[in-house]
Design a protein around this motif. Structure first.
Motif, PDB file in Angstrom:
ATOM      1  N   SER A  81      54.515  58.724  61.606  1.00 57.47           N
ATOM      2  CA  SER A  81      54.301  58.134  60.280  1.00 57.47           C
ATOM      3  C   SER A  81      52.840  57.731  60.094  1.00 57.47           C
ATOM      4  O   SER A  81      52.267  57.904  59.003  1.00 57.47           O
ATOM      5  N   GLN A  82      52.210  57.206  61.164  1.00 59.15           N
ATOM      6  CA  GLN A  82      50.796  56.845  61.076  1.00 59.15           C
ATOM      7  C   GLN A  82      49.932  58.083  60.854  1.00 59.15           C
ATOM      8  O   GLN A  82      49.006  58.072  60.037  1.00 59.15           O
ATOM      9  N   SER A 104      54.182  54.937  54.570  1.00 60.45           N
ATOM     10  CA  SER A 104      53.644  54.414  55.827  1.00 60.45           C
ATOM     11  C   SER A 104      54.313  53.101  56.206  1.00 60.45           C
ATOM     12  O   SER A 104      54.679  52.882  57.364  1.00 60.45           O
TER      13      SER A 104
END
Length: 467
Positions: A81-82, A104
């Protein structure tokens, strides 16, 4: 991890002090507009998370436990996700659109929840799942589910973009932020507070698990969770969505990932260090089985049938044969017990059991003074047990004293064994006929220990081994 509770307490107090300073002393300038450093940090964090995830995956291959599987999933979600929703937009030099920012945040929340769950899920092995899919198959399915979850998060963020709160726009002025931004969207503030609470719960869970299981790795996870909680508390002051800015929250986040990486690296190092020991233990168990099923059975048969020799041999010879068979059988048991003993058996328990048999065989009174709960690596514990048995046996056979004392104590990071009697004693400078003293010295030196023998004719004997 030794002193895990103290380490977690120190990190917690330090993190709290820095956070309070960031809130109350804005002139210290805890957030600066530094796009290049920000880009480096948002790139390093997911890469560290991925590396740590792979190291934990190695632990999963060895143990196949639900805790390791949940941890790997957690780090996978956080890293992917980052990378997808933070790193790529920052490196591309584009302002974050609201859907990407909220995606995020959703990925971070899911990763944090999984991380906290790993601290409390049962530690039972995934036997059925491992038999059905294998560890690698299980990990592949988990990876596919993680990717599907991230795609779903991205789709939902794009679909409901019009209904989500607007993300604050980062200031364009150069230099530090003059004051913590406490007026940003309440939804973001609430989410950061929830994430901080989730990581705090995870820290408590991992600390408890570390102390109960004596697993150093969980102590490192507890420290990492404390730092992660501190990072989200600081993001309340300087929101992480200010992409050009580097704040104290970013420093805490990177430290959290660094601690995770350090703990995982130490886990791998411990595994490779213990691998030869595991091989030795397996071979010892094989030898123990062979001794038990072969020589021990033959000695037992010999002892049972000695009574049938009445009238065919003199009673004195029969008694000597019986005593020899009993001694040989006891020696076999003394060899089998440490070979097949569980790895986690406290050394004080193993020594007490072994020397009690020796004392009973040689009809001496044994005075035990041992500290409970002493743990040693299996090879060192076995050496200490054998030294104790040899020392007690020598005292019983040669000292003439019917009372032998044994003490076991911790001495800093080492363990000290002392066996003494008040019997005939001997001159240690005179070469002995037997092999016992040489064997004790060899056993102590083979595991990095020291053996000291103090004796004099008529003044008793003291054997002291320090490992």
């Amino acid at each position: 991890m030794r002193g895990a509770r103290i380490a977690v307490l120190i990190v917690s107090v330090t993190s709290a002090a820095v956070t309070v300073a960031a809130a109350l002393l804005p002139h210290l300038n805890f957030a600066y507009r530094m796009p290049a450093l920000r880009a480096a940090l948002v790139t390093a964090a997911p890469l560290i998370a991925l590396i740590t995830g792979f190291l934990i995956f190695g632990r999963l291959l060895r143990r196949a436990r639900l805790t390791e599987l949940t941890l790997a999933c957690s780090l996978g979600v956080l890293a992917l996700s980052q990378l997808a929703f933070v790193t790529v937009p920052v490196l591309a030099g584009r302002a974050w659109p609201d859907p990407s920012a909220w995606a995020s945040q959703a990925g971070s929340t899911l990763g944090a929840v999984l991380f906290a769950l790993a601290a409390f899920v049962p530690r039972g092995r995934l036997r059925r799942l491992r038999l059905a899919l294998g560890a690698i198959g299980t990990a592949l399915i988990a990876a596919l589910l993680l990717i599907a979850a991230l795609l779903l998060i991205a789709a939902l963020a794009a679909l409901f973009a019009a209904y989500l709160p607007k993300v604050p726009v980062a200031p364009v002025a150069a230099g530090p932020l003059p004051w913590p931004d406490l007026n940003h969207d309440a939804t973001l503030a609430t989410l950061e507070a929830v994430l901080a609470a989730v990581y705090a719960v995870a820290a408590a869970g991992f600390l408890r698990r570390s102390e109960r299981s004596h697993d150093e790795f969980f102590g490192w996870l507890a420290i990492a969770a404390v730092l992660a909680a501190a990072s989200h508390l600081n993001y309340l002051l300087y929101p992480s969505l200010y992409s050009p800015f580097v704040s104290i929250g970013d420093a805490f986040a990177v430290c959290s990932y660094a601690v995770l990486l350090t703990g995982s690296a130490r886990e791998v190092w411990s595994y490779w260090r213990e691998l030869p020991e595991v091989a030795v233990l397996e071979e010892r168990r094989r030898i123990a089985r062979d001794l038990h099923d072969g020589l021990a059975q033959e000695l037992a048969y010999l002892q049972r049938n000695l009574n049938s020799l009445d009238g065919q041999v003199d009673k004195e010879l029969q008694a000597r044969l019986r005593r020899a068979a009993e001694r040989a059988q006891l020696e076999v048991r003394l060899a089998i017990d440490p070979l097949a003993a569980p790895r986690r058996q406290p050394v004080n328990v193993a020594i007490a059991q072994a020397v009690s048999e020796v004392a009973a065989r040689d009809h001496v009174t044994l005075e035990l003074d041992v500290v409970p709960g002493i743990q040693l690596p299996a090879i060192r514990a076995e050496a200490l047990v054998r030294i104790a048995c040899e020392a007690v046996g020598n005292a019983a056979r040669h000292s003439g004293d019917r009372r032998v004392s044994l003490s076991l104590r911790r001495q800093g990071s080492r363990v000290r064994l002392r066996v003494s009697d008040h019997g005939a004693g001997f001159d240690p400078g005179v070469a002995a006929d037997g092999f016992g003293l040489i064997a004790m010295r060899d056993r102590a030196s083979s595991v990095g220990g020291d053996l000291r023998i103090s004796s004099a004719p008529g003044q008793g004997t003291e054997v002291e081994a320090t490992l």
